[in-house]
Every structure is written in C-alpha cells, then in structure tokens.
Design a protein around this motif. Structure first.
Motif, PDB file in Angstrom:
ATOM      1  N   LEU A  93      42.999  38.941  34.965  1.00  0.00           N
ATOM      2  CA  LEU A  93      42.451  37.795  35.694  1.00  0.00           C
ATOM      3  C   LEU A  93      43.494  36.694  35.878  1.00  0.00           C
ATOM      4  N   CYS A 153      41.779  31.044  33.404  1.00  0.00           N
ATOM      5  CA  CYS A 153      41.675  32.399  32.850  1.00  0.00           C
ATOM      6  C   CYS A 153      42.675  32.628  31.729  1.00  0.00           C
ATOM      7  N   GLY A 191      34.318  34.267  34.767  1.00  0.00           N
ATOM      8  CA  GLY A 191      34.467  35.419  35.651  1.00  0.00           C
ATOM      9  C   GLY A 191      33.930  35.147  37.041  1.00  0.00           C
ATOM     10  N   SER A 242      36.575  40.925  36.343  1.00  0.00           N
ATOM     11  CA  SER A 242      35.409  40.081  36.056  1.00  0.00           C
ATOM     12  C   SER A 242      34.147  40.921  35.890  1.00  0.00           C
ATOM     13  N   ARG A 257      27.071  37.089  38.658  1.00  0.00           N
ATOM     14  CA  ARG A 257      28.499  37.245  38.898  1.00  0.00           C
ATOM     15  C   ARG A 257      28.780  37.639  40.346  1.00  0.00           C
ATOM     16  N   SER A 310      40.537  40.399  40.468  1.00  0.00           N
ATOM     17  CA  SER A 310      39.355  39.676  39.983  1.00  0.00           C
ATOM     18  C   SER A 310      38.091  40.516  40.072  1.00  0.00           C
TER      19      SER A 310
END
Length: 401
Positions: free
Chosen positions: A81, A184, A18, A122, A142, A118
């Motif tokens: 993703l 992904c 992610g 994520s 992240r 994203s």
C-alpha cells in the motif's frame, strides 16, 4: 481500554485506511474520465480518442495486478500500500508536468500500473482483519472506495480543469496519493495469518485447479463491469451533451450518484452477511445477491435506453438508478474470491479478478465512445443491457460451508 476494544479499534482503523488508500488511487484511475470535455475543447480529441486517454490508467493496472498480488502474498499489505501509493503520486506529478498528450498518456499508464497495488492489498487487509459474518458488510464499505473516488473526481476535477486545464487538474490525484502513501507507511498493520511453513498442502494448493468456481465468478464480474464502465465514463458527457447540463451541475449529480452507489455496495454486503448467517453457505450467500443484481442491471440499462431514445426526463432518474445497481455486485464477488482462495492465494486471485475486470473496463470506453458517435447513447445503453443479461446464468450457486 480492554484487549478486545483495542482489537476492534484496530480492525476498523485498518478498514478506514484501506478504504482511504483505495479511494485516492481511484481518483487517479477514474479521474481522467472527467477531463473528456476538456480534452475535447482544449486538445481537440473526439470521444473515441478521449475515451482511450481516460482508459489508460485502467489498462496500466491490467499489466501489474497479478504481480502486485504475488508481492502482497509474500510481503504483506503495508509494504504494498505504501509503495504503490507513492509510485502513483510520482506518476501523477509527472503527468501534470508533461506538455504533450503522448507523454501524459505514458505517465497515466504508469500511474495505473502503480495504483493496482491498492485494490489487492486493501482487499486482503479487510478480509484478514474481519470474520466471515462481517466480511460482506466491511468489504462493501471498502468497495465504496471506487464510487467515492469517482464521485470526488467528478466533483473536483472538472472545476480544476476549467481554470487550470488538464495539467492543473492532474495535480489533485497526485497530492491525494502522496498523502495516502505517508499514512499507509506509518499506520497500516498486517493482519495475523498462519505461517506458510505450518500450512497444510490443501491450504497451499492452487484454488483454480479442479474447480470452475473462481473462473465463473470472474467471468460474471467481467460481464457486469461493462455497464458499470459505461456509466462511470460517459454519464458526465451524456448530461452535458445530451441533456444540456452545465459541467458543474453534471459533476454534482455524478457525485450524488456515486454516493448512492456506495450505499448500494454496503447494502448488498449486509444482505449477503444476513444470508450467510441463516444458511452457512458462503458461495450462495455471496452469489445469489449477485445474480439478482445482474438481472436488475439488465432491466435498468434497457429502461434507460428506451427513455433516452424517447427523450424523456425519466432517463436522468434511471441513470441514477444505474449508478447504484451496476456497482453493487463488486464487493460480493471480491469477498467470495478472497474467501475461496484463502490466505496463501487470495492476493493472486484478487489480482486476477481485478485484471479481468479492468481489462474489460479499459477496453469498453473507447469502443463505446465510437459506438456513441455512430449510433447514439440509446443504442449504447441497450448493448450494455445485453452484457448484464448474459451474466445472470454465469453466476455460480455452488455450496461451500
């Protein structure tokens, strides 16, 4: 290998994937800012028009963030993703192949629409795989995708732009996003969640109804993203035009500043988790640090304005501090919104959070580019300090155990 070890390995691998997917998307979203000197020299754009060009991916994201949130709530993180990264790559290749600035702008805008996937997916992936006591830390990790993506762009894109121009430099984020799509598609696994049919009415209820909590968090985030957008967009230009640095040296310093900013987000997440373990107060654990960060951002931007006006070399150190402080709150707000909204609304709530932030981030560069042209950098830094100061009382402090 034990089942618990496999589970732990899966959690951390999902975080890494992610993070990587969001980093690649952010190289595309923020990389055009590092083409501003090239757009000025090669295409004759002034700061206001070059700033508008750099904001087009962010403006594109604004259009689709909530829609991507709805898709991820319905179909899961893996699909979003992989598809979003592939579409971003396609837009990047098209922008690199285009000859005219209007065509490049259109593809940058379309790429931003795709790259929005994203951010929401994520974030949900990380929140879904980790417990509350670790979410501040892992979401902080992240969230380093943004400063790291900016840093990678600052380090690579100006170097590519010098020999290859705008078109050659745009190939870099396109290739990154294409690789991200493949990873992904093959490696992401959606986190376990209760079935919608088995959820209670309370879990399915709209979290915005009957409470201003999410709205206050999002409003504070909008105010705090203004100094962040200024620092991200114009640090390179400021170092080159105001401080007399070379593009290579300026890009290296911006990369270092973004790495430090990534560390700031991780530190803020650990701080938040420690507060949560002591108090059990989810909102307070996430928001009390945000309030302190907002005050620190206001003080730093004000000091930067003063030292730059005095032509002091201390201003460079303060710009580094600003690069850390102005990004440290993002992970905390993102985590709180996902936790409050729950698994059936978090995609849309995170989409709304990103929409409001990115709308502000998209509007800020051309406006501040014009303000810099009229009043100079010190006055612009001072204006940004006011935005952070106004955010301090907006940050909520309600308890939610």
């Amino acid at each position: 290998m034990s089942a618990s070890s496999i589970s732990s390995l899966r959690r951390w691998s999902m975080l890494v994937i992610g993070l990587a997917a969001t980093l690649c998307a952010n190289v595309f979203i923020n990389g055009v800012a590092f083409l501003i000197p090239t757009l000025h020299d090669e295409r004759g754009l002034d700061l206001a028009r070059a700033g508008l060009m750099s904001s087009l991916p962010s403006l594109g994201m604004v259009v689709t963030l909530i829609a991507w949130g709805y898709v991820v709530d319905r179909f899961g993180e893996r699909v979003v993703l992989a598809l979003g990264s592939a579409l971003t790559a396609a837009a990047g290749f098209a922008a690199a192949a285009a000859d005219s600035l209007p065509a490049i702008g259109v593809f940058l805008f379309l790429g931003g629409m795709a790259a929005a996937s994203s951010n929401t997916a994520s974030g949900r992936l990380v929140v879904g795989w980790f417990d509350a006591e670790k979410r501040g830390l892992v979401m902080g990790i992240r969230q380093t995708a943004q400063p790291l993506g900016v840093g990678v762009g600052a380090l690579v894109i100006p170097r590519l732009a010098e020999p290859f121009g705008v078109s050659g430099a745009l190939l870099f984020p396109a290739v990154l996003c294409a690789a991200s799509a493949l990873v992904c598609l093959t490696a992401v696994k959606d986190p376990p969640r209760p079935a919608r049919a088995e959820a209670s009415a309370e879990e399915l209820a709209n979290p915005y109804r009957g409470s201003s909590l999410l709205v206050r968090i999002q409003l504070a985030s909008v105010l705090l993203v203004v100094p962040q957008a200024l620092v991200w967009t114009f640090t390179l230009v400021w170092l080159i035009t105001d401080r007399g640095w070379s593009p290579t040296s300026a890009g290296t310093l911006v990369m270092l500043a973004q790495l430090l900013g990534a560390g700031g987000r991780i530190g803020a997440g650990r701080w938040s988790d420690a507060v949560l373990r002591r108090s059990g107060d989810i909102v307070g654990a996430r928001m009390r640090p945000v309030r302190i960060i907002a005050f620190a951002a206001a003080a730093t931007m004000a000091a930067l304005a003063l030292t730059d006006w005095l032509d002091s070399p201390v201003s460079i150190a303060l710009m580094m501090v600003a690069s850390v402080v102005t990004v440290s709150d993002n992970g905390l707000a993102f985590t709180a919104i996902a936790e409050i909204a729950g698994p059936f609304w978090s995609g849309r709530a995170l989409g709304a959070q990103n929409t409001s932030q990115l709308l502000s981030a998209g509007i800020a560069p051309p406006l501040f580019g014009g303000l810099i042209g009229m009043a100079g950098f010190p006055a612009t830094f001072a204006v940004c300090a006011l935005f952070a100061l106004v955010a301090v009382p907006v940050v909520p402090a309600a308890r939610a155990r």
